[in-house]
Scaffold this motif. Sequence first.
Motif, mmCIF file in Angstrom:
data_model
loop_
_atom_site.group_PDB
_atom_site.id
_atom_site.type_symbol
_atom_site.label_atom_id
_atom_site.label_comp_id
_atom_site.label_asym_id
_atom_site.label_seq_id
_atom_site.Cartn_x
_atom_site.Cartn_y
_atom_site.Cartn_z
ATOM 1 N N PRO A 1 -2.242 71.819 20.290
ATOM 2 C CA PRO A 1 -3.398 72.387 19.694
ATOM 3 C C PRO A 1 -3.069 73.808 18.833
ATOM 4 O O PRO A 1 -2.189 74.378 19.158
ATOM 5 C CB PRO A 1 -3.820 73.058 21.148
ATOM 6 C CG PRO A 1 -2.358 72.937 22.046
ATOM 7 C CD PRO A 1 -1.487 71.990 21.136
ATOM 8 N N LEU A 2 -3.883 74.007 18.111
ATOM 9 C CA LEU A 2 -3.769 75.164 17.105
ATOM 10 C C LEU A 2 -4.050 76.394 18.177
ATOM 11 O O LEU A 2 -3.843 77.460 17.825
ATOM 12 C CB LEU A 2 -4.687 75.140 15.829
ATOM 13 C CG LEU A 2 -4.155 73.899 14.839
ATOM 14 C CD1 LEU A 2 -5.477 73.758 13.953
ATOM 15 C CD2 LEU A 2 -2.911 74.639 14.361
ATOM 16 N N GLU A 3 -5.474 76.203 18.917
ATOM 17 C CA GLU A 3 -5.866 77.268 19.866
ATOM 18 C C GLU A 3 -6.674 76.409 21.013
ATOM 19 O O GLU A 3 -7.383 75.428 20.857
ATOM 20 C CB GLU A 3 -6.795 78.165 19.154
ATOM 21 C CG GLU A 3 -7.347 79.218 20.027
ATOM 22 C CD GLU A 3 -8.125 80.154 19.154
ATOM 23 O OE1 GLU A 3 -8.471 81.355 19.673
ATOM 24 O OE2 GLU A 3 -8.311 79.771 17.790
ATOM 25 N N HIS A 4 -6.356 76.807 22.059
ATOM 26 C CA HIS A 4 -6.960 76.361 23.271
ATOM 27 C C HIS A 4 -8.039 77.190 23.721
ATOM 28 O O HIS A 4 -8.405 78.188 23.641
ATOM 29 C CB HIS A 4 -6.037 76.489 24.557
ATOM 30 C CG HIS A 4 -6.573 75.880 25.729
ATOM 31 N ND1 HIS A 4 -6.950 76.720 26.733
ATOM 32 C CD2 HIS A 4 -6.918 74.518 26.243
ATOM 33 C CE1 HIS A 4 -7.616 75.849 27.641
ATOM 34 N NE2 HIS A 4 -7.352 74.557 27.410
ATOM 35 N N PHE A 5 -9.235 76.688 24.063
ATOM 36 C CA PHE A 5 -10.667 77.044 24.379
ATOM 37 C C PHE A 5 -10.867 76.817 25.946
ATOM 38 O O PHE A 5 -10.850 75.547 26.313
ATOM 39 C CB PHE A 5 -11.696 76.842 23.756
ATOM 40 C CG PHE A 5 -11.510 76.887 22.221
ATOM 41 C CD1 PHE A 5 -10.997 78.311 21.885
ATOM 42 C CD2 PHE A 5 -11.437 75.950 21.399
ATOM 43 C CE1 PHE A 5 -10.782 78.261 20.407
ATOM 44 C CE2 PHE A 5 -11.024 76.067 20.104
ATOM 45 C CZ PHE A 5 -10.795 77.559 19.623
#
Length: 241
Positions: free
Chosen positions: A200-204
Amino acid sequence: MRLMIRCLIPLLGWSTGLLAEPLVWGYSPSDPPPYVEMTGAELDNSVTRDLGELVAASLGRRLTFVAVPNNRIEDALNSGRIHLICNTQPQWHSQPELLHWSAVLYEDADVLATPASQPAPQTLASLQGALVGTTIGYHYSSELTRAFERGDLVRRDVRNIETRLKMLERGRLDASIDLRRALSYQLHKHPADIRVSDWPLEHFALRCAAPKTTAGSADLVEAIDKLLARGQIQQILNRYQ
């Protein structure tokens, strides 16, 4: 297209005046399917529509959906134009303490889609100079933003995920950044020779938020949390796997 529902029996003891007022559910039209599905200017079957109808029915309230661009969401909440927004998280808001927050409804992550014919990227550095499809008005992770600012990657805003994936297939993009659930949903509907990265580039951790200044907002968020605890929101997600 049915965008209004009417339930006659209030379930949570709200006042008659409040029940008479439609629940105004804000959403970003740039959110990808299955979170938001548009037919023309209308919200179609999607996670957002199903969730809104479920919450409104549990409260015995009529429902109106209002499309709000990402850069207008805070203004719409503060002004009372909308009663809540979902698919969001506190770090996306300048004053999250002014909002009531639901528990986490579901999780997702920004990931890379690349042609399956190319080696799978393992880091942003392996994409040096790549033309990357992005979402208009979307703010990415600090690491990714710095890569765009330095010119390590070239950002190309594209109107929706369907167009990004078509451009990727045709060699007009080197990569695309999208939510993992959205990519899975899209590639299930329209299989393509595209690889989705594992990292993941960024987790939400996505939630709903309602302004504390709006009457009944705490009860609204509490109702969402109860539906979540009963597994009813997971049932909605299961429809769009």
